[in-house]
Design an enzyme around this catalytic site. Sequence first.
Site, short mmCIF file in Angstrom:
data_model
loop_
_atom_site.label_atom_id
_atom_site.label_comp_id
_atom_site.label_asym_id
_atom_site.label_seq_id
_atom_site.Cartn_x
_atom_site.Cartn_y
_atom_site.Cartn_z
N LYS A 106 -7.14 -0.40 13.17
CA LYS A 106 -6.40 -1.45 12.46
C LYS A 106 -6.83 -2.68 12.97
O LYS A 106 -7.88 -3.34 13.76
CB LYS A 106 -4.89 -0.85 13.17
CG LYS A 106 -4.21 -1.71 11.79
CD LYS A 106 -3.52 -0.64 10.89
CE LYS A 106 -2.80 -1.49 10.14
NZ LYS A 106 -2.39 0.34 8.84
P1 NAD Z 1 2.14 -5.55 0.74
O1 NAD Z 1 2.19 -7.04 0.95
O2 NAD Z 1 1.86 -5.49 -0.86
O3 NAD Z 1 4.04 -5.40 0.23
C1 NAD Z 1 4.93 -5.82 1.41
C2 NAD Z 1 6.39 -5.56 0.48
O4 NAD Z 1 7.25 -5.81 1.44
C3 NAD Z 1 6.39 -7.22 0.04
O5 NAD Z 1 7.13 -7.06 -1.05
C4 NAD Z 1 6.94 -7.84 1.04
O6 NAD Z 1 8.01 -9.24 -0.27
C5 NAD Z 1 8.38 -6.66 1.91
N1 NAD Z 1 8.96 -7.32 3.04
C6 NAD Z 1 8.26 -7.51 3.97
N2 NAD Z 1 9.00 -7.29 5.00
C7 NAD Z 1 10.08 -7.37 4.79
C8 NAD Z 1 11.27 -7.42 4.82
N3 NAD Z 1 11.68 -7.63 6.06
N4 NAD Z 1 11.99 -6.71 4.28
C9 NAD Z 1 12.34 -5.75 2.56
N5 NAD Z 1 11.22 -6.10 2.31
C10 NAD Z 1 10.31 -6.91 3.60
O7 NAD Z 1 2.57 -4.48 1.97
P2 NAD Z 1 1.90 -3.03 1.32
O8 NAD Z 1 0.51 -2.76 1.04
O9 NAD Z 1 3.18 -2.22 0.32
O10 NAD Z 1 2.39 -2.17 2.88
C11 NAD Z 1 3.94 -1.56 3.37
C12 NAD Z 1 3.88 -0.72 4.17
O11 NAD Z 1 3.10 0.09 3.70
C13 NAD Z 1 3.41 -0.85 5.30
O12 NAD Z 1 3.74 -1.19 6.79
C14 NAD Z 1 2.27 -0.83 5.46
O13 NAD Z 1 0.88 -0.59 6.71
C15 NAD Z 1 1.90 0.86 4.53
N6 NAD Z 1 0.72 0.95 4.48
C16 NAD Z 1 0.17 0.86 2.87
C17 NAD Z 1 -0.97 1.11 2.54
C18 NAD Z 1 -1.57 0.40 1.10
O14 NAD Z 1 -2.45 1.70 1.07
N7 NAD Z 1 -1.40 -0.71 1.01
C19 NAD Z 1 -1.37 2.26 3.08
C20 NAD Z 1 -0.12 3.53 4.41
C21 NAD Z 1 0.52 2.23 4.35
#
Ligand code: NAD
Length: 436
Positions: A106
């Site tokens: 990470k």
């Molecule tokens: P992203 O940056 O595309 O979106 C994050 C979203 O969460 C945004 O809409 C943001 O406004 C919102 N957010 C942030 N803080 C917040 C809060 N306190 N309350 C409510 N909403 C909030 O990120 P992502 O890629 O969608 O990742 C989201 C989660 O999924 C993370 O935990 C990430 O580690 C995990 N994840 C992502 C992937 C991937 O392929 N992108 C894969 C596995 C896990």
Amino acid sequence: MDDFNTEKYIEQRLQQAMAFLEPLQPGFIDILTSPKKSTVVNFPIQMDDQSVQVFRGFRVLHSHVNGPGKGGIRYSPNLTYAEIAALAALMTWKCALINVPFSGAKGGVCCDTKSLSDNELRHITRRFISELGDDIGPHTDIPAPDLYTNERTMGWIYDTYDVMHPGRNNRPVVTGKAIDLGGSLGRQLATGQGCLYATLRFIERIKPVGISSLKDRTVAIQGYGNVGSSVARLFQQEGAKIVGISDSQGGIYAENGLDLDALDEYKSKNRTVVGLAETMSITNEDLLELECDILIPAATSHQVTSENADRVKASMVIEAGNAPVTPSANQVLSEKGIIVLPDILMNAGGVTVSYYEWVQNIENQQWSLAEVNQKLNNKMIKATDAVIDKWLSLNENLPLRQEDDNAPQAVDLHTAALVVALNRLLSTIEERGIWP
Ligand code: NAD
């Protein structure tokens, strides 16, 4: 119990699983609790107004046991080394559970993307990657998108690494790229797609009370980024009614279901979901406590804690983000009969299609979307079945619990998933042997 800490979260999850592992050679588990390699860099960037700011970045390779490191790069103002190291460990578990030949890693940079121009973001990304040097590489450690990074960021990472290593195929150094740069069809929706496949399998096999399919089930989703928005679309296509959505600015609620086309148009103009016509504004706390069938936290860690778990009203919680439910909250939810589907399975679709992208890049191939999704579905079903089988067998073998004794409580799905992953990792370590 104070559980608002990702590092502690990893410790607690491990403790829960260790009680059910095959007998361990002393010291083996320490291999999986100590990150293999950690890099911390501080670097200056000349900002648009010509001032100079120093940024801090991290990359942690948690393990090499199961293949090269794999894990996202996130941009967030409050990142800490401990959080990145803990999330890297989570990636090792996830890769082992879904059975792709990677280990966990990470990384991230402490910065607030909302206050940075595109130019500044590009400079930060390029400089960070040049500082990491050969800590990343197509066969050593392969980054991917995460919070506040996306396919454009991955394009800059690929280009920077390629400039630094001319004359060879560098496409497999990073995944989550745009299709023109060697990205895989299906990667954009992969995390949501994998989450949907696993959810359907859980519903089919464990038959949660009141949820025999997704049709007409009401769903609330926290986070509307890559994961939250793809989950919303895909669950809605299966007939679910998305009644609540939030982002970092707050949330919205519509009893009869949200119009996702209107929401996407509104969000791209206003950079938030809050204020969409014909919706009621709610807080992020309200969203987690909405009256609905399924709650899907898809944003940051530690959102459902021992403080608010008692107020969750959904019948099923799906961890689409990383570590959104703390172990003590998980226990409260389980005692209320609420099923929690674990993150290391439910969001593993992302790393799975990242693996497919990596294979396609190495072979200079492009698979069709149907082929990617078929392979993803097979992987998700196999891993979901492994978790359910382990969960059933662990619970069958538990000693009967009397009112006042200390026998273990019913084992949750999170623990079962981790037991599957750790047993695989420990037997790989044993078969490889300790070098020299
Ligand atoms: P992203 O940056 O595309 O979106 C994050 C979203 O969460 C945004 O809409 C943001 O406004 C919102 N957010 C942030 N803080 C917040 C809060 N306190 N309350 C409510 N909403 C909030 O990120 P992502 O890629 O969608 O990742 C989201 C989660 O999924 C993370 O935990 C990430 O580690 C995990 N994840 C992502 C992937 C991937 O392929 N992108 C894969 C596995 C896990």
